[in-house]
Design a protein around this motif. Sequence first.
Motif, short mmCIF file in Angstrom:
data_model
loop_
_atom_site.label_atom_id
_atom_site.label_comp_id
_atom_site.label_asym_id
_atom_site.label_seq_id
_atom_site.Cartn_x
_atom_site.Cartn_y
_atom_site.Cartn_z
N THR A 143 -37.14 16.70 -3.04
CA THR A 143 -38.20 16.58 -2.24
C THR A 143 -37.86 16.86 -0.70
O THR A 143 -38.67 17.27 0.11
N GLU A 144 -36.61 16.62 -0.52
CA GLU A 144 -36.22 17.00 1.04
C GLU A 144 -36.05 18.41 1.10
O GLU A 144 -36.16 18.80 2.31
N GLN A 145 -35.38 19.12 0.39
CA GLN A 145 -35.51 20.58 0.39
C GLN A 145 -37.13 21.11 0.61
O GLN A 145 -37.24 21.98 1.29
N LEU A 146 -37.85 20.39 -0.18
CA LEU A 146 -39.32 20.95 0.02
C LEU A 146 -39.95 20.37 1.15
O LEU A 146 -40.60 21.64 2.10
N LEU A 147 -39.44 19.48 1.74
CA LEU A 147 -39.98 18.98 3.11
C LEU A 147 -39.48 20.09 4.36
O LEU A 147 -40.29 20.13 5.03
N LYS A 148 -38.39 20.56 3.95
CA LYS A 148 -38.13 21.58 5.23
C LYS A 148 -38.63 22.90 4.97
O LYS A 148 -38.87 23.61 5.93
N ILE A 149 -39.04 23.27 3.64
CA ILE A 149 -39.88 24.49 3.47
C ILE A 149 -41.33 24.37 3.87
O ILE A 149 -41.94 25.14 4.50
N SER A 150 -42.03 23.21 3.34
CA SER A 150 -43.40 22.99 3.67
C SER A 150 -43.53 21.51 3.59
O SER A 150 -43.59 20.95 2.21
N PRO A 151 -43.64 21.14 4.77
CA PRO A 151 -43.82 19.72 4.85
C PRO A 151 -45.08 18.98 3.81
O PRO A 151 -44.89 17.74 3.45
N VAL A 152 -46.12 19.66 3.82
CA VAL A 152 -47.31 19.18 2.99
C VAL A 152 -46.73 18.89 1.52
O VAL A 152 -46.69 17.97 1.02
N ASP A 153 -45.90 19.91 0.91
CA ASP A 153 -45.58 19.78 -0.37
C ASP A 153 -44.29 18.83 -0.51
O ASP A 153 -44.12 18.24 -1.47
N GLY A 154 -43.53 18.66 0.66
CA GLY A 154 -42.48 17.79 0.65
C GLY A 154 -42.92 16.33 0.53
O GLY A 154 -42.58 15.28 -0.30
N TRP A 155 -44.10 15.91 1.50
CA TRP A 155 -44.80 14.70 1.44
C TRP A 155 -45.51 14.45 -0.03
O TRP A 155 -45.12 13.43 -0.68
N LEU A 156 -45.92 15.21 -0.35
CA LEU A 156 -46.63 15.13 -1.83
C LEU A 156 -45.72 15.03 -3.01
O LEU A 156 -45.89 14.08 -3.74
N SER A 157 -44.40 15.71 -2.81
CA SER A 157 -43.58 15.65 -3.99
C SER A 157 -42.80 14.33 -3.81
O SER A 157 -42.49 13.45 -4.78
N LYS A 158 -42.72 13.76 -2.56
CA LYS A 158 -42.13 12.30 -2.18
C LYS A 158 -43.02 11.15 -2.78
O LYS A 158 -42.64 10.27 -3.53
N GLY A 159 -44.59 11.53 -2.62
CA GLY A 159 -45.66 10.54 -3.04
C GLY A 159 -45.44 10.68 -4.65
O GLY A 159 -45.73 9.51 -5.39
N TYR A 160 -45.26 11.67 -5.29
CA TYR A 160 -45.01 11.82 -6.83
C TYR A 160 -43.93 11.21 -7.27
O TYR A 160 -44.04 10.64 -8.24
N VAL A 161 -42.78 11.43 -6.67
CA VAL A 161 -41.56 10.59 -7.14
C VAL A 161 -41.70 8.95 -6.93
O VAL A 161 -41.32 8.39 -8.08
N ALA A 162 -42.18 8.89 -5.85
CA ALA A 162 -42.55 7.13 -5.67
C ALA A 162 -43.56 6.65 -6.59
O ALA A 162 -43.37 5.52 -7.04
#
Length: 224
Positions: A143-162
């Motif tokens: 999710t940290e990698q995604l956050l750097k590439i695409s902030p929206v995907d990064g936060w969505l993926s963090k939401g998914y994991v949480a």
Amino acid sequence: MNAQNSFSQGVKSMEEESFTEALLDFKKVSEENDNYWKAQEYIGDIYAQQEKWDEAVEVYEELVETFPQSATYNFKYGGALGMKALTLSKMQAAFYISDIKLYLKKAAELDPNHIEARWALTKLYMQLPGILGGSTATSYEYTEQLLKISPVDGWLSKGYVANEDEDYKAAENYYKKALEIGGSVICYKELIQLYEEKLDQQEEAQQLIKEAKEKHPTQNWTKN
């Protein structure tokens, strides 16, 4: 119809979502044709769309063997293996895990901006039991990698994991950040679903639905 025309007709059929006709056309494209490998990729994509995972795996495997440095083919092969594994018993599926990880990781390594591969890895490590390498911490790394590439995907993926980790307050925070940046239908839906199903905050859900309807009026916001 010659091979070139077969390829062109296949592409046209794909665009029209006439997948059976497209498959027949692409299979007529010979190995001597410049579009042969692209036709093979389309064939694999059609099998995947039809959820014929054995056939999709076979096609993508040949593509990976021929073009081992292709992030796209590594991702599609790893993804098809993953979908095939889902159709098997847990014991049978376990034999596929190492290859699924291998090819998805290779796709991510080959393309530092490959969003889909990182999403797939995020979900894979959350779904796997610990004995097979499942790890919330590893998911968060992607999710940290995604956050750097695409902030929206990064936060969505963090939401998914949480959310999967049942840390619903953290998920709410992450989804709110995704919504603030993106404002897309999926951002609204994830947060609404969290309010309705996990946090039992129906008033917040209704307020968000009202806002979502104003932002995306053509979207159906009625719960099925």
